[in-house]
Design an enzyme around this catalytic site. Structure first.
Site, PDB file in Angstrom:
ATOM      1  CG  HIS A  53      46.800  29.911  41.227  1.00 20.04           C
ATOM      2  ND1 HIS A  53      46.833  30.726  39.868  1.00 20.04           N
ATOM      3  CD2 HIS A  53      45.907  30.221  41.765  1.00 20.04           C
ATOM      4  CE1 HIS A  53      46.298  31.611  39.915  1.00 20.04           C
ATOM      5  NE2 HIS A  53      45.460  31.609  41.230  1.00 20.04           N
ATOM      6  CG  ASN A 126      44.946  35.975  38.875  1.00 24.26           C
ATOM      7  OD1 ASN A 126      45.774  35.018  39.144  1.00 24.26           O
ATOM      8  ND2 ASN A 126      43.951  36.421  39.412  1.00 24.26           N
ATOM      9  CE1 TYR A 336      45.333  33.128  47.656  1.00 21.37           C
ATOM     10  CE2 TYR A 336      47.324  32.685  46.751  1.00 21.37           C
ATOM     11  CZ  TYR A 336      46.038  33.050  46.444  1.00 21.37           C
ATOM     12  OH  TYR A 336      45.213  32.910  45.306  1.00 21.37           O
TER      13      TYR A 336
END
Ligand code: NDP
Length: 485
Positions: A53, A126, A336
Site C-alpha cells: 500500500h 480493501n 500494522y
C-alpha cells in the site's frame, strides 16, 4: 509584511542562495551551518515507504449515522441517529512502489479512521470483501510474489501464478481481481469493505459478529485493460488527481456504510466459517443493514504530513468494537501498528493526523523519539509527573465500565490444516453472477499473464477454475489457446 525565512532554530537567514566560500571561486566552509542543515535534512526527507500500500491518496470528511446501532454496539459513532464523527480515509494500490501507476490491476486499500469520542477506530480494509489468504503466516510469501523478482527485479507472472496454483484459498479473490472490477476507474468509483469479521458488543454485554461494507454513491466504474494501459503512460497519478480535484471542486464523494450482523452463537452453527477471510457472508443469510453516510469533503494541506504519515492499524479499536478469531485479522492486529512504529516512530500517534480526538488521552507510556511532539488533543501521564500505574498521585485510572465481554474460545492449541476449509464455492458463485461478456473479459485477463507461466502452473490453475465452475475452466483454457495461437 512578507514571511521571514529562518533556519530550524528560528534564526533569520540572510542569504539562502549562496554558500559561504573562501573567495568567489574558493571551497565551501564547513561553518556554513545553514548549508549543512539544508543538505542533511534533505537526506532525511523520506521515511521507509510502506512495504504494501505504498502509493496512496487521502482525505478528511464526516460520517453521519442514519440508523441507531445501540442494540448491537456501545461505540459512540454508531449510537444516536444524526451523530457525526470526523473521518480520515486513505486509498491505495497494494503491490507497487510509491511512484507506481494508479491504474494497475491490483486490489485497492480502503482505510477508514473514525475519530470517535473514545479514541480512533480504524477499519483498514480493501475494495474487495475477501482476501487471498486465511492465515497471516502466509502473508510475507504472498506479497513477495506480487513484488519484483529478486534476480531480475521485474514483476514475475510465474511467481504470482505458481503461488496461487499452490494456494487454492486465493481463488475467490483472484476471480475478483481478474474481473471487470479489478481496475477501478478512480477511488471514488469503488466499494470498500472491512473484509475481516469484527465484533460488536452492546451495553448488555451481548456480542455480535460484524462485517463492514462501504458502497460507493458515485456508482461502480472500472477501466478496461486497454484504458488502464494508456492511462498508466499518460497520467500515472490519475486516481490522486481525481480525488483531490473532486474535493477541491466541491464534488464531495460519499459512501453508504452497511453492516452485516451475526449473533455470537450463530458462528458455531453457520456452515461457512465466519472467520475465514477468503469467504463472504451471502447477503441472503445476513442482509445488509444501512447504517450511515461517509462523505469526504476536505483535502489534506500537506501530503507527506497527513497522508504519508497517516498510520492506520486494525488494532485501533474502541469500546463497542472488537476483534474476532479471524487468523488474518489476528496477524494484522500485530503487524500494522508494528509497521507504523518502524516506519514513523514509536510516538506516531502524536502526529496531528494520527492523534485521537478523544476528550482525554492519558497513558503511562513515555519518552521515545519525538515524544511531546505536540498532538493538540493529547495529554499524557508524565505531564502530571507520574509515569507508573496504579499510583496514589492522581494519575489516570483504568475504566472497567468499558470491559469487553468474555469471548468463548475452545479447542486445542495446534496448527490446523488450512486445506480443511472449502475453497471453490464462492469463487464459482461470483463467476455465475457474471454476464457472458464479463466472463470472457475475466478469462482473457487471466490468460494474458497465466499464459506466461509454466505448463504445470497453468494446469494446476485450470483445475482450480474448473472446480469453481466447469465452464470457468474451459473458458480460461480456450483463452490461453487464443493467446498462444
Ligand atoms: P448477491 O447476489 O446478494 O450479491 C452479489 C454481490 O457481488 C454484490 O454485492 C455485488 O456488488 C458484487 N459483485 C458483482 N460483481 C462483482 C465483481 N466482479 N467483483 C466483486 N463483487 C462483485 O450475492 P451473495 O451475497 O450470495 O454473494 C455471491 C458472490 O458475490 C460472492 O461469492 C462474492 O464473490 C460476491 N460478493 C458478495 C458480497 C457479500 O458480502 N455477500 C460482497 C461483494 C461481493 P454491488 O452490489 O456493489 O454491485
Amino acid at each position: 509584511m512578507s514571511k521571514r525565512l529562518t533556519a530550524q532554530n528560528g534564526a533569520p537567514i540572510a542569504d539562502d542562495q549562496n554558500s559561504l566560500s573562501l573567495g568567489a571561486r574558493g571551497p565551501v566552509a564547513l561553518q556554513d551551518w545553514h548549508l549543512i542543515e539544508k543538505l542533511a535534512h534533505f537526506n532525511r526527507e523520506r521515511i521507509p515507504e510502506r512495504v504494501v500500500h505504498a502509493k496512496g491518496s487521502g482525505a478528511y470528511g464526516i460520517f453521519t449515522l442514519t440508523r441507531d446501532m445501540s442494540e448491537f454496539t456501545l461505540a459512540d459513532h454508531f449510537n444516536g441517529v444524526g451523530k457525526q464523527t470526523e473521518v480520515m480515509v486513505r486509498f491505495s494500490t497494494v503491490g507497487g512502489e510509491s511512484g507506481s501507476a494508479d491504474a494497475e490491476r491490483d486490489p485497492r486499500g480502503f482505510a477508514v479512521r473514525f475519530y470517535t469520542e473514545n479514541g480512533n477506530h480504524d477499519i483498514v480494509g480493501n475494495n474487495t470483501p475477501v482476501f487471498f489468504l486465511r492465515d497471516g503466516i502466509k502473508f510475507p510469501d504472498f506479497i513477495h510474489t506480487q513484488k519484483r523478482n529478486p534476480v531480475t527485479n521485474l514483476k514475475d507472472p510465474e511467481a504470482m501464478w505458481d503461488f496461487w496454483s499452490l494456494n487454492p484459498e486465493a481463488l475467490h479473490q483472484v476471480t475478483i481481481l481478474m474481473s471487470d472490477r479489478g481496475i477501478p476507474a478512480s477511488y471514488r468509483h469503488m466499494n470498500g469493505y472491512g473484509s475481516h469479521t469484527f465484533s460488536l458488543w452492546n451495553d448488555q454485554g451481548e456480542r455480535f459478529w460484524v462485517k463492514f461494507h462501504f458502497k460507493t454513491r458515485q456508482g461502480i466504474r472500472n477501466l478496461s485493460n486497454t484504458q488502464a494501459d494508456k492511462l498508466k503512460g499518460i497520467d500515472p497519478d490519475h486516481a490522486q488527481r481525481d480525488l483531490y480535484g473532486a474535493i477541491a471542486d466541491g464534488d464531495f464523494p460519499s459512501w453508504t456504510l452497511y453492516m452485516q450482523v451475526m449473533p455470537e452463537l450463530d458462528a458455531e452453527q453457520y456452515p461457512i466459517n465466519p472467520f475465514d477471510l477468503t469467504k463472504v457472508w451471502p447477503h441472503k443469510d445476513y442482509p445488509l443493514i444501512e447504517v450511515g453516510i461517509l462523505e469526504l469533503s476536505r483535502n489534506p494541506q500537506n501530503y507527506f504530513n497527513e497522508v504519508e504519515q497517516a498510520a492506520f492499524a486494525p488494532s485501533n479499536l474502541v469500546p463497542g468494537v472488537g476483534a474476532s478469531p479471524d487468523k488474518m485479522l489476528q496477524a494484522r492486529l500485530f503487524a500494522y501498528a508494528d509497521a507504523q512504529r518502524y516506519r514513523v516512530g514509536a510516538n506516531y500517534n502524536q502526529l496531528p493526523v494520527n492523534c485521537p480526538h478523544a476528550s482525554q488521552v492519558n497513558h503511562y507510556q513515555r519518552a521515545g523519539a519525538m515524544a511531546g511532539t505536540g498532538c493538540p488533543y493529547q495529554g499524557d501521564a508524565s505531564e502530571s509527573g507520574v509515569s507508573y500505574g496504579p499510583n496514589t498521585q492522581g494519575g489516570p485510572e483504568q475504566q472497567p465500565q468499558f470491559a469487553e465481554p468474555p469471548m468463548k474460545i475452545s479447542g486445542d492449541l495446534d496448527r490446523y490444516d488450512r486445506f480443511a476449509e472449502e475453497n471453490f464455492v464462492q469463487a464459482g458463485d461470483l463467476y455465475r453472477l457474471m454476464s457472458d461478456a464479463q466472463r470472457q473479459a475475466l478469462a482473457d485477463t487471466i490468460a494474458a499473464t497465466l499464459s506466461q507461466a509454466s505448463g504445470p502452473v497453468q494446469q494446476r490453475m485450470l483445475a482450480q477454475f474448473s472446480q469453481a465452475d466447469e465452464e470457468y475452466g474451459h473458458r480460461v483454457a480456450r483463452a490461453i489457446e487464443a493467446v498462444n495461437a
